[in-house]
Design a protein around this motif. Structure first.
Motif, PDB file in Angstrom:
ATOM      1  N   GLY A 158       0.046  17.357  -1.321  1.00  0.00           N
ATOM      2  CA  GLY A 158      -1.197  17.272  -2.069  1.00  0.00           C
ATOM      3  C   GLY A 158      -1.708  15.876  -2.330  1.00  0.00           C
ATOM      4  N   THR A 159      -1.021  14.845  -1.864  1.00  0.00           N
ATOM      5  CA  THR A 159      -1.480  13.479  -2.094  1.00  0.00           C
ATOM      6  C   THR A 159      -2.590  13.129  -1.108  1.00  0.00           C
ATOM      7  N   PRO A 160      -3.467  12.185  -1.455  1.00  0.00           N
ATOM      8  CA  PRO A 160      -4.579  11.859  -0.559  1.00  0.00           C
ATOM      9  C   PRO A 160      -4.136  11.461   0.842  1.00  0.00           C
ATOM     10  N   ALA A 161      -3.098  10.644   0.957  1.00  0.00           N
ATOM     11  CA  ALA A 161      -2.674  10.184   2.282  1.00  0.00           C
ATOM     12  C   ALA A 161      -2.104  11.321   3.109  1.00  0.00           C
ATOM     13  N   ALA A 162      -1.316  12.194   2.487  1.00  0.00           N
ATOM     14  CA  ALA A 162      -0.740  13.315   3.225  1.00  0.00           C
ATOM     15  C   ALA A 162      -1.828  14.289   3.658  1.00  0.00           C
ATOM     16  N   LEU A 163      -2.769  14.587   2.772  1.00  0.00           N
ATOM     17  CA  LEU A 163      -3.869  15.487   3.127  1.00  0.00           C
ATOM     18  C   LEU A 163      -4.712  14.902   4.259  1.00  0.00           C
ATOM     19  N   SER A 164      -4.966  13.606   4.208  1.00  0.00           N
ATOM     20  CA  SER A 164      -5.733  12.949   5.260  1.00  0.00           C
ATOM     21  C   SER A 164      -5.004  13.021   6.595  1.00  0.00           C
ATOM     22  N   ALA A 165      -3.688  12.765   6.580  1.00  0.00           N
ATOM     23  CA  ALA A 165      -2.911  12.817   7.821  1.00  0.00           C
ATOM     24  C   ALA A 165      -2.897  14.226   8.401  1.00  0.00           C
ATOM     25  N   GLN A 166      -2.741  15.229   7.539  1.00  0.00           N
ATOM     26  CA  GLN A 166      -2.720  16.615   8.009  1.00  0.00           C
ATOM     27  C   GLN A 166      -4.075  17.027   8.582  1.00  0.00           C
ATOM     28  N   PHE A 167      -5.145  16.634   7.903  1.00  0.00           N
ATOM     29  CA  PHE A 167      -6.488  16.964   8.391  1.00  0.00           C
ATOM     30  C   PHE A 167      -6.745  16.316   9.746  1.00  0.00           C
ATOM     31  N   LEU A 208       0.806  -1.218   0.000  1.00  0.00           N
ATOM     32  CA  LEU A 208       0.000   0.000   0.000  1.00  0.00           C
ATOM     33  C   LEU A 208       0.840   1.269   0.000  1.00  0.00           C
ATOM     34  N   PRO A 209       1.795   1.398  -0.931  1.00  0.00           N
ATOM     35  CA  PRO A 209       2.548   2.657  -0.991  1.00  0.00           C
ATOM     36  C   PRO A 209       1.613   3.827  -1.254  1.00  0.00           C
ATOM     37  N   ALA A 210       1.887   4.958  -0.600  1.00  0.00           N
ATOM     38  CA  ALA A 210       0.927   6.063  -0.605  1.00  0.00           C
ATOM     39  C   ALA A 210       1.262   7.157  -1.607  1.00  0.00           C
ATOM     40  N   TRP A 211       2.547   7.373  -1.868  1.00  0.00           N
ATOM     41  CA  TRP A 211       2.937   8.408  -2.829  1.00  0.00           C
ATOM     42  C   TRP A 211       4.347   8.133  -3.307  1.00  0.00           C
ATOM     43  N   THR A 212       4.734   8.838  -4.337  1.00  0.00           N
ATOM     44  CA  THR A 212       6.077   8.736  -4.893  1.00  0.00           C
ATOM     45  C   THR A 212       6.744  10.095  -4.773  1.00  0.00           C
ATOM     46  N   GLY A 213       7.914  10.144  -4.144  1.00  0.00           N
ATOM     47  CA  GLY A 213       8.619  11.402  -4.014  1.00  0.00           C
ATOM     48  C   GLY A 213       7.942  12.343  -3.028  1.00  0.00           C
ATOM     49  N   ASP A 214       7.649  13.557  -3.490  1.00  0.00           N
ATOM     50  CA  ASP A 214       7.073  14.611  -2.648  1.00  0.00           C
ATOM     51  C   ASP A 214       5.635  14.265  -2.270  1.00  0.00           C
ATOM     52  N   PRO A 215       5.288  14.268  -0.974  1.00  0.00           N
ATOM     53  CA  PRO A 215       3.926  13.915  -0.572  1.00  0.00           C
ATOM     54  C   PRO A 215       2.902  15.032  -0.743  1.00  0.00           C
ATOM     55  N   ASP A 270      -8.513   1.452  -2.918  1.00  0.00           N
ATOM     56  CA  ASP A 270      -8.092   2.282  -1.791  1.00  0.00           C
ATOM     57  C   ASP A 270      -7.777   3.686  -2.291  1.00  0.00           C
ATOM     58  N   ALA A 271      -8.623   4.647  -1.952  1.00  0.00           N
ATOM     59  CA  ALA A 271      -8.427   6.018  -2.433  1.00  0.00           C
ATOM     60  C   ALA A 271      -7.258   6.703  -1.741  1.00  0.00           C
ATOM     61  N   VAL A 272      -6.933   6.295  -0.525  1.00  0.00           N
ATOM     62  CA  VAL A 272      -5.843   6.914   0.212  1.00  0.00           C
ATOM     63  C   VAL A 272      -4.485   6.400  -0.261  1.00  0.00           C
ATOM     64  N   HIS A 273      -4.458   5.147  -0.697  1.00  0.00           N
ATOM     65  CA  HIS A 273      -3.231   4.538  -1.236  1.00  0.00           C
ATOM     66  C   HIS A 273      -3.535   4.123  -2.684  1.00  0.00           C
ATOM     67  N   PRO A 274      -3.496   5.069  -3.603  1.00  0.00           N
ATOM     68  CA  PRO A 274      -3.979   4.793  -4.969  1.00  0.00           C
ATOM     69  C   PRO A 274      -3.236   3.639  -5.633  1.00  0.00           C
ATOM     70  N   ILE A 275      -3.978   2.790  -6.299  1.00  0.00           N
ATOM     71  CA  ILE A 275      -3.377   1.631  -6.950  1.00  0.00           C
ATOM     72  C   ILE A 275      -2.356   2.043  -7.992  1.00  0.00           C
ATOM     73  N   ALA A 319       3.103  13.016   6.946  1.00  0.00           N
ATOM     74  CA  ALA A 319       2.660  13.829   5.816  1.00  0.00           C
ATOM     75  C   ALA A 319       3.800  14.614   5.179  1.00  0.00           C
ATOM     76  N   ARG A 320       4.914  14.767   5.879  1.00  0.00           N
ATOM     77  CA  ARG A 320       6.077  15.472   5.327  1.00  0.00           C
ATOM     78  C   ARG A 320       7.116  14.529   4.741  1.00  0.00           C
ATOM     79  N   HIS A 321       6.940  13.234   4.926  1.00  0.00           N
ATOM     80  CA  HIS A 321       8.011  12.289   4.590  1.00  0.00           C
ATOM     81  C   HIS A 321       8.122  12.085   3.080  1.00  0.00           C
ATOM     82  N   ARG A 322       9.273  12.374   2.535  1.00  0.00           N
ATOM     83  CA  ARG A 322       9.500  12.167   1.105  1.00  0.00           C
ATOM     84  C   ARG A 322       9.872  10.712   0.854  1.00  0.00           C
ATOM     85  N   SER A 323       9.125  10.065  -0.013  1.00  0.00           N
ATOM     86  CA  SER A 323       9.476   8.701  -0.396  1.00  0.00           C
ATOM     87  C   SER A 323      10.478   8.751  -1.552  1.00  0.00           C
ATOM     88  N   LEU A 324      11.009   7.620  -1.905  1.00  0.00           N
ATOM     89  CA  LEU A 324      11.890   7.558  -3.059  1.00  0.00           C
ATOM     90  C   LEU A 324      11.130   7.930  -4.326  1.00  0.00           C
TER      91      LEU A 324
END
Length: 240
Positions: free
Chosen positions: A105-114, A96-103, A187-192, A162-167
């Protein structure tokens, strides 16, 4: 011990706001079936990534080579650690990777911040109640437990995630370890599409897919998907 691995240990890292118990439920049975002992890491909410890296380094010192696995934020940390410690990594499992690189505006980062902001404004009980009313029962049950254990540091832990940069994809492409990526197709938070992109970028990777209902019915489906991919004798193209 399964002949694919020259280790008996698999270290598994939870996702944002989750806990060691969920990762144990997700991976331990399947890993035990191939001779691996699961070391499920309990996140320190005052420094989640640091606690994960510390656990991985401790396992490396004790066991030499390890299987490295993670869910969501745990997958991002697992991938980066494996990239920096390839000689100590027997295989890599990224669920369930959540984003690539900069988080940003991604759904998971926005959800965590909210969620972090809401926790600071109205407190744990109110946010947990709202989450429980809008989430699948299995997820609500899991988060009620893990959020309570990480309170009052939970908002800081969510902001850290929400700030963590992935590879980035170019960095993933340099990881030649045997790898399985597991994505949830609904999974909308961890887009396929994130899982698919990671699987395409990683040169020795198999993609396996699940659904949220499958995870809810039996979190062990994640571990079985990983073992299914790692048991292949040679690299295969992504499964979807």
């Amino acid at each position: 011990m399964h002949s694919r691995f020259d280790t008996l240990a698999a270290v598994v890292l939870p996702g944002t706001g989750s806990d060691a118990r969920f990762t144990e439920d997700a991976f331990s049975a399947a890993f035990a079936g191939v001779g691996l002992t699961t070391i499920a890491v309990e996140p320190d909410p005052t420094g989640v990534v640091e606690s994960y890296v510390g656990a991985l380094n401790a396992a490396k010192r004790r066991h030499g080579r390890i299987v490295v696995a993670g869910i969501s934020l745990g997958a991002a940390v697992a991938a980066r650690w494996a990239a920096d410690n390839a000689s100590s990594t027997a295989a890599l499992a990224l669920a369930l990777p959540a984003w690539t690189g900069d988080p940003t505006g991604t759904p998971a980062a926005l959800s965590a911040q909210f969620t972090a902001r809401s926790l600071r404004e109205v407190g744990l009980d109110a946010v947990t109640t709202a989450m429980s009313s809008s989430s699948p029962e299995w997820l609500a049950r899991t988060l009620r437990r893990s959020w309570a254990s990480q309170w009052p540091a939970l908002p800081d832990a969510l902001d850290e995630a929400a700030r963590h940069r992935s590879l980035g994809l170019d960095e993933l492409a340099r990881i030649e370890l045997p790898t399985v990526v597991v994505g949830a197709v609904d999974d909308a938070v961890h887009p396929i599409e994130v899982a698919r992109n990671w699987a395409r970028a990683l040169p020795n990777c198999v993609l396996r897919t699940v659904t949220l209902d499958m995870i809810g019915n039996d979190a062990g489906c994640l571990g079985r998907a990983v073992v299914d991919g790692l048991e292949l004798g040679s690299p295969q193209p992504p499964s979807c």
